[in-house]
Enzyme design. Sequence first.
Site, PDB file in Angstrom:
ATOM      1  N   CYS A 241     126.809 -61.669  44.152  1.00  0.00           N
ATOM      2  CA  CYS A 241     127.830 -60.664  44.476  1.00  0.00           C
ATOM      3  C   CYS A 241     129.160 -61.078  43.864  1.00  0.00           C
ATOM      4  O   CYS A 241     130.002 -60.240  43.569  1.00  0.00           O
ATOM      5  CB  CYS A 241     127.941 -60.497  45.981  1.00  0.00           C
ATOM      6  SG  CYS A 241     128.114 -62.058  46.832  1.00  0.00           S
TER       7      CYS A 241
ATOM      8  N   GLU B 217     129.060 -56.791  53.878  1.00  0.00           N
ATOM      9  CA  GLU B 217     129.266 -57.663  52.712  1.00  0.00           C
ATOM     10  C   GLU B 217     128.576 -56.968  51.546  1.00  0.00           C
ATOM     11  O   GLU B 217     127.370 -57.110  51.352  1.00  0.00           O
ATOM     12  CB  GLU B 217     128.631 -59.041  52.959  1.00  0.00           C
ATOM     13  CG  GLU B 217     129.211 -59.786  54.136  1.00  0.00           C
ATOM     14  CD  GLU B 217     130.598 -60.348  53.865  1.00  0.00           C
ATOM     15  OE1 GLU B 217     131.031 -60.354  52.692  1.00  0.00           O
ATOM     16  OE2 GLU B 217     131.246 -60.787  54.819  1.00  0.00           O
TER      17      GLU B 217
HETATM   18  P1  NAD Z   1     120.207 -53.370  48.722  1.00  0.00           P
HETATM   19  O1  NAD Z   1     121.397 -52.621  49.227  1.00  0.00           O
HETATM   20  O2  NAD Z   1     119.210 -52.627  47.918  1.00  0.00           O
HETATM   21  O3  NAD Z   1     119.398 -53.983  49.984  1.00  0.00           O
HETATM   22  C1  NAD Z   1     120.004 -54.883  50.879  1.00  0.00           C
HETATM   23  C2  NAD Z   1     119.316 -54.828  52.218  1.00  0.00           C
HETATM   24  O4  NAD Z   1     119.628 -53.597  52.867  1.00  0.00           O
HETATM   25  C3  NAD Z   1     117.786 -54.890  52.165  1.00  0.00           C
HETATM   26  O5  NAD Z   1     117.321 -55.697  53.217  1.00  0.00           O
HETATM   27  C4  NAD Z   1     117.381 -53.437  52.358  1.00  0.00           C
HETATM   28  O6  NAD Z   1     116.089 -53.275  52.890  1.00  0.00           O
HETATM   29  C5  NAD Z   1     118.440 -52.984  53.346  1.00  0.00           C
HETATM   30  N1  NAD Z   1     118.699 -51.540  53.388  1.00  0.00           N
HETATM   31  C6  NAD Z   1     118.814 -50.696  52.341  1.00  0.00           C
HETATM   32  N2  NAD Z   1     119.113 -49.451  52.789  1.00  0.00           N
HETATM   33  C7  NAD Z   1     119.193 -49.536  54.140  1.00  0.00           C
HETATM   34  C8  NAD Z   1     119.455 -48.588  55.164  1.00  0.00           C
HETATM   35  N3  NAD Z   1     119.706 -47.300  54.889  1.00  0.00           N
HETATM   36  N4  NAD Z   1     119.457 -49.002  56.446  1.00  0.00           N
HETATM   37  C9  NAD Z   1     119.233 -50.305  56.737  1.00  0.00           C
HETATM   38  N5  NAD Z   1     118.954 -51.240  55.808  1.00  0.00           N
HETATM   39  C10 NAD Z   1     118.931 -50.856  54.519  1.00  0.00           C
HETATM   40  O7  NAD Z   1     120.769 -54.638  47.936  1.00  0.00           O
HETATM   41  P2  NAD Z   1     119.988 -55.700  47.014  1.00  0.00           P
HETATM   42  O8  NAD Z   1     119.573 -55.056  45.747  1.00  0.00           O
HETATM   43  O9  NAD Z   1     118.971 -56.421  47.832  1.00  0.00           O
HETATM   44  O10 NAD Z   1     121.159 -56.766  46.727  1.00  0.00           O
HETATM   45  C11 NAD Z   1     122.105 -56.662  45.706  1.00  0.00           C
HETATM   46  C12 NAD Z   1     123.425 -56.121  46.237  1.00  0.00           C
HETATM   47  O11 NAD Z   1     123.890 -56.924  47.318  1.00  0.00           O
HETATM   48  C13 NAD Z   1     124.531 -56.193  45.197  1.00  0.00           C
HETATM   49  O12 NAD Z   1     125.293 -55.010  45.272  1.00  0.00           O
HETATM   50  C14 NAD Z   1     125.365 -57.393  45.635  1.00  0.00           C
HETATM   51  O13 NAD Z   1     126.705 -57.379  45.195  1.00  0.00           O
HETATM   52  C15 NAD Z   1     125.256 -57.287  47.117  1.00  0.00           C
HETATM   53  N6  NAD Z   1     125.522 -58.565  47.767  1.00  0.00           N
HETATM   54  C16 NAD Z   1     126.723 -58.722  48.416  1.00  0.00           C
HETATM   55  C17 NAD Z   1     127.035 -59.941  49.017  1.00  0.00           C
HETATM   56  C18 NAD Z   1     128.355 -60.137  49.708  1.00  0.00           C
HETATM   57  O14 NAD Z   1     128.466 -61.091  50.475  1.00  0.00           O
HETATM   58  N7  NAD Z   1     129.372 -59.315  49.491  1.00  0.00           N
HETATM   59  C19 NAD Z   1     126.122 -60.999  48.971  1.00  0.00           C
HETATM   60  C20 NAD Z   1     124.905 -60.802  48.318  1.00  0.00           C
HETATM   61  C21 NAD Z   1     124.623 -59.575  47.729  1.00  0.00           C
END
Ligand code: NAD
Length: 488
Positions: free
Chosen positions: A280, A246
Site C-alpha cells: 500500500c 486502511e
Molecule cells: P480488496 O479490496 O480486493 O480485498 C481486501 C479484503 O476485503 C479481502 O479480504 C476481501 O475479501 C474483502 N472485501 C472485499 N469487498 C468486501 C465487501 N464488500 N465487504 C466485506 N469485505 C470485502 O484488496 P486486495 O486486492 O486484497 O489488496 C490490495 C489493496 O489493499 C490495495 O488497494 C492496497 O493499497 C490496499 N492495502 C492497504 C493497506 C493500508 O494499510 N492502507 C495495507 C495493505 C493493502
Amino acid sequence: MISPLLSLFETQGTLPVFSPIDGAEIARAPETDPALMPEVLAQATRAFHAWREVPAPRRGELVRLLGEELRAAKEELGALVTLEVGKITSEGLGEVQEMIDICDFAVGLSRQLYGLTIASERPGHRMAETWLPIGPVGIITAFNFPVAVWAWNAALALVCGNPVIWKPSEKTPLTALATQRIFERALSRFGDAPEGLAQLVIGGPALGAALVASKAVPVISATGSTRMGSVVGPAVMARWGRPILELGGNNAMIVAPSADLDMAVRAIVFGAVGTAGQRCTSLRRLIVHRSLRDDLMARLIKAYASLALGDPRKPGTLIGPLIDQAARARMLAQLDRARTEGGVVHGGVALEGPGAYVTPALVVMPAQTETVREETFAPILYVLTYDDFPDAIALQNDVPQGLSSCIFTLNLREAEAFLSASGSDCGIANVNIGPSGAEIGGAFGGEKETGGGRESGSDAWRGYMRRQTSTVNYSAKLPLAQGVKFDV
Ligand code: NAD
C-alpha cells in the site's frame, strides 16, 4: 507437504489456493459456511464478556506468548508467505518480524492503557477519563500483507480486552490458517482464555459483509482497496459501528536539487519495485526537479536493468511475481493507457511462462493525468517534473489518496515545509527515507481515500476501546456545571 504449520485437513477443502510463483493450485482451503456466522458472532460476544474481566497485563501475557510462538515459527510462516503471496524470502520473514514487533509493543501497552485526570470546575469533584474494552473486533485483510495486518489489529485488540474475528483475503487463506495454529499454541500455554477469543472465517466478500453488517462487532478494521472501503465504511457507520479503514495509496517522492542522489536511487528502487510494487506504501510517483531528471532517469534505468526478477525463493531475487494474471493484465492495460497520454515507458514487459512476472516499469509522464492519479497495484513508477518547490508539493497532494509520502533534500527549509501544515497531506511523511517500510512504533494509516484509519503504534490502540468520562462528587453539595441554578 505445503508447510509443517498446516494439517492435511487445512489443505483439502473447497477454496482453491494458487501460488503466484508458478500459478499452480497448491491447496484447497476449508471455507466457512455462511450459515455458521451467527454462531461465530455469538461465540465472540461470549468471549468478550469473559475477556474484558481479565486484567490487561494478564491479557498482555497471552500476546507475549504469541510473540514467542511467532519467533519459533518465523522461518515456516515466512516461507508460507513467500509461497502464497510471492514475496521474496527476506520480505516474507520481515512480515513475520512485524508481527513479533507488534506483539512486543502490545505487551508493554497492556500496562499502559492510560486515561486522564481532568480538572473539574466544581468543588469536591473529581473528573477522569478511562479506556474500556469495546467488544469483538472484525478484521478484514488484503492479500499483500496476509498475516502482519492481522497481528497489527489482533495484538492491540486483545490487550485492549476485545476478541477478534478475522476474515483474510480469499487469496491467502493458508497463511491465515497457519497463523491461527500459532495463536492456538500460545493459547494452550496461556491456559484459561475464553473459547472463541480469536476466530478465523475463510471466504470471500460475502463473509466479510456478514461481519460488517453485525451489531455484535462494534469495530471493523478493514484493509484493502478504496473500492472495498467505499462499501464497508458506510455500511459499518449505518449501523453505528466504528470503521478503521486502511485503503489504497498513491505514494510520491519529491527529489529536490540538493538531494543525495545515491541514497535517493536506492530508496526509489526499493520503494517502487520491492514486493513487486504490491505494498500500500509502494512508491508510485516521482516528482523530480527538472535539473536532475535526465541524470536520475539514467541512473534508474541502469539500476532497473540490474534487478533480478524471478522465483522469490531463490537467493538474489529482488522482484517476485504479481499475485495473479489479472493483476498483470491490469498493469499492462495501465501502461497502454499511459502511452496514449504521452507517457514514455521503460520496462513493463511480461515474461513468458507460468506465474505473473513482469519487469518493473518507469514511465515519464508529461503531466499528472487520471492514469497517474489512480493506484495500480503493480511496479509502475510515474516520473513527473517540477520547477518550483510549491508546485512539487501541490502535485504530491493532488491525488485522491493520502497514505505515504517523502522528500529527498538536504535543504532544511524544504524539509520542514514538506512536514508543515501546508506540506504533505499524507498520514506518513518522511525526509530522506522512502515511503514504504514503516516501523510498528508509529501510527500507520492515511487520509482522504486511504480512509483515515490508524493502526499499529502510537495511540492507535484507542481505536479499539471505548472512552468513558466520569465525574465523582465527593462533596455534600450538588453544584451544576456552568453555574446553572436549578433548586428544587
Ligand atoms: P480488496 O479490496 O480486493 O480485498 C481486501 C479484503 O476485503 C479481502 O479480504 C476481501 O475479501 C474483502 N472485501 C472485499 N469487498 C468486501 C465487501 N464488500 N465487504 C466485506 N469485505 C470485502 O484488496 P486486495 O486486492 O486484497 O489488496 C490490495 C489493496 O489493499 C490495495 O488497494 C492496497 O493499497 C490496499 N492495502 C492497504 C493497506 C493500508 O494499510 N492502507 C495495507 C495493505 C493493502
